[in-house]
Enzyme design. Structure first.
Site, PDB file in Angstrom:
ATOM      1  N   CYS A  87     -18.869   0.447 -11.045  1.00  0.00           N
ATOM      2  CA  CYS A  87     -20.076  -0.003  -9.777  1.00  0.00           C
ATOM      3  C   CYS A  87     -21.276   1.249 -10.251  1.00  0.00           C
ATOM      4  CB  CYS A  87     -20.218   0.396  -8.827  1.00  0.00           C
ATOM      5  SG  CYS A  87     -18.398   0.008  -7.816  1.00  0.00           S
ATOM      6  N   GLU A 152     -29.159  -1.485  -2.771  1.00  0.00           N
ATOM      7  CA  GLU A 152     -28.871  -2.441  -3.525  1.00  0.00           C
ATOM      8  C   GLU A 152     -29.021  -3.924  -3.490  1.00  0.00           C
ATOM      9  OE1 GLU A 152     -26.111   1.332  -5.931  1.00  0.00           O
ATOM     10  OE2 GLU A 152     -25.573  -1.204  -4.750  1.00  0.00           O
TER      11      GLU A 152
END
Length: 232
Positions: A87, A152
């Site tokens: 990630c 995000e």
């Protein structure tokens, strides 16, 4: 709070990475500028609406098992948490800003798989990644520090390859391959506070992952690239 105060006492390598420039976006994922990783993850800025582009890689071996990692203790956000394979963020550089077919994000994913897990680009060719969809989410850091968080638009990337893993211990504490049943047991442990799971991983597992995993042999059938799933 000054920059010095916010970063005081944290891992020097991770502090240096906070200088990287992420891509700022609006809620429709239109690029609107750039800011340092530090600025993007400061809770004060998140609470004012700062939003950046990210990705989550789900790498499966040819047996259909998912590679999980446990984030290193040195990580500034969500240390020690279990999460999907990799990630991170595309950076504000020409190769990773490019948006056609999400190629910039995929290039960033290939780069970070090598940085975090030592997986060489030749084992994860760009053309083998499948961009499925995007999620928009927000989360405060754990352990809660009133300093850091995430906000995000996260691109979900699948890839199925057998790879050689050589972890970067500054990024990854441990890793393992899991079956669907084993992941279910890990999530149960997370729900029971027996281990830590990143918030984006929990959202993806809870809402999408089993269906996608069941269609791993035909993963393009699961793509929904026009939708941003708003999970805030």
């Amino acid at each position: 709070m000054s920059t010095h105060d916010v970063l005081s006492g944290l891992d020097e390598i991770q502090v240096k990475l906070m200088e990287e420039e992420c891509i700022l976006v609006d809620e429709n994922d239109n690029a609107i500028g750039a800011a340092s990783k530090k600025e993007c993850h400061l809770l004060d800025n998140i609470n004012k609406g700062m939003l950046h582009r990210a990705f989550s890689v789900f790498l499966f071996n040819t047996k259909g098992e998912l590679l999980l990692q446990q984030r290193a203790e040195a990580k500034i956000t969500f240390p020690d948490h279990f999460t999907n394979t990799c990630c991170s963020h595309p950076l504000n550089v020409p190769a990773e800003i490019e948006e056609a077919n999400a190629i910039g994000v995929i290039r960033a994913a290939q780069r970070k798989l090598q940085h975090e897990l030592g997986i060489v680009p030749e084992q994860v060719p760009l053309e083998d990644f499948h961009y499925l969809t995007r999620i928009l989410y927000k989360a405060e850091n754990v352990p809660q520090d009133n300093k850091w968080g995430e906000h995000e638009i996260d691109y979900i990337l699948f890839i199925q390859r057998d790879v050689d893993v050589v972890v970067n211990p500054n990024e990854v504490k441990s890793y393992r391959y899991v079956s669907q049943q084993e992941l279910t047991e890990i999530v149960e442990k997370g729900n029971n506070k027996e281990l830590l799971l990143t918030p984006w991983f929990k959202l993806i597992v809870t809402n999408f992952l089993q269906k996608w995993w069941n269609n791993l042999h035909n993963i393009e059938s699961q793509a929904d690239r026009d939708t941003i799933h708003r999970m805030v």
